[in-house]
Write a protein that holds these residues in place. Structure first.
Motif, PDB file in Angstrom:
ATOM      1  N   SER A  61       5.322  11.237  -3.141  1.00 35.21           N
ATOM      2  CA  SER A  61       6.382  10.562  -2.389  1.00 35.21           C
ATOM      3  C   SER A  61       6.552  11.182  -1.008  1.00 35.21           C
ATOM      4  N   GLN A  92       3.916  10.112   1.300  1.00 36.49           N
ATOM      5  CA  GLN A  92       4.074   8.720   1.711  1.00 36.49           C
ATOM      6  C   GLN A  92       5.309   8.524   2.589  1.00 36.49           C
ATOM      7  N   VAL A 124       8.484   9.061   1.698  1.00 38.72           N
ATOM      8  CA  VAL A 124       9.665   8.632   0.961  1.00 38.72           C
ATOM      9  C   VAL A 124      10.618   9.817   0.851  1.00 38.72           C
ATOM     10  N   SER A 171      15.187  12.123  -3.573  1.00 38.12           N
ATOM     11  CA  SER A 171      16.498  11.698  -4.058  1.00 38.12           C
ATOM     12  C   SER A 171      17.464  12.868  -3.988  1.00 38.12           C
TER      13      SER A 171
END
Length: 113
Positions: free
Chosen positions: A24, A27, A29, A32
């Motif tokens: 993630s 990429q 992202v 969380s």
């Protein structure tokens, strides 16, 4: 550059979570809320750079080229001198890489005392 680690004793689910997090991050992202990464120790960074230097040795790259890969072209342009700290650091990493190649890597397989 960045580094991450998955402890050998980690549960498979934990290892998968780390790998998914890295993918993630690669990429772009955002993690969380509540996710965090562990700081990379100086020792781990030296090991990483030594193994990268070993790749450079295998490719028959010059010490200066290895320095460019490890520290960036701008740093090499700014800090590389015949008797400078950056060149000494690369020589150290190359020596350490050769020691790993010649069997010293085994020391990484057992936990530190």
């Amino acid at each position: 550059a960045y580094a991450f680690r998955v402890p050998a004793a980690a549960e498979p689910e934990d290892a998968v979570r780390v790998m998914v997090g890295v993918r993630s991050a690669m990429q772009g992202v955002a993690p969380s809320p509540g996710e965090c990464s562990l700081p990379v120790s100086r020792t781990a960074l030296v090991h990483l750079r030594a193994f990268q230097a070993l790749d450079g040795i295998a490719a028959e790259a010059s010490h200066r080229t290895i320095a460019r890969v490890l520290f960036g072209a701008e740093e090499v342009t700014r800090r590389w001198t015949a008797d400078g700290e950056l060149r000494a650091q690369v020589r150290y990493l190359v020596r350490r890489a050769r020691a790993f190649r010649d069997g010293g890597y085994r020391s990484l397989l057992s936990p530190s005392a």
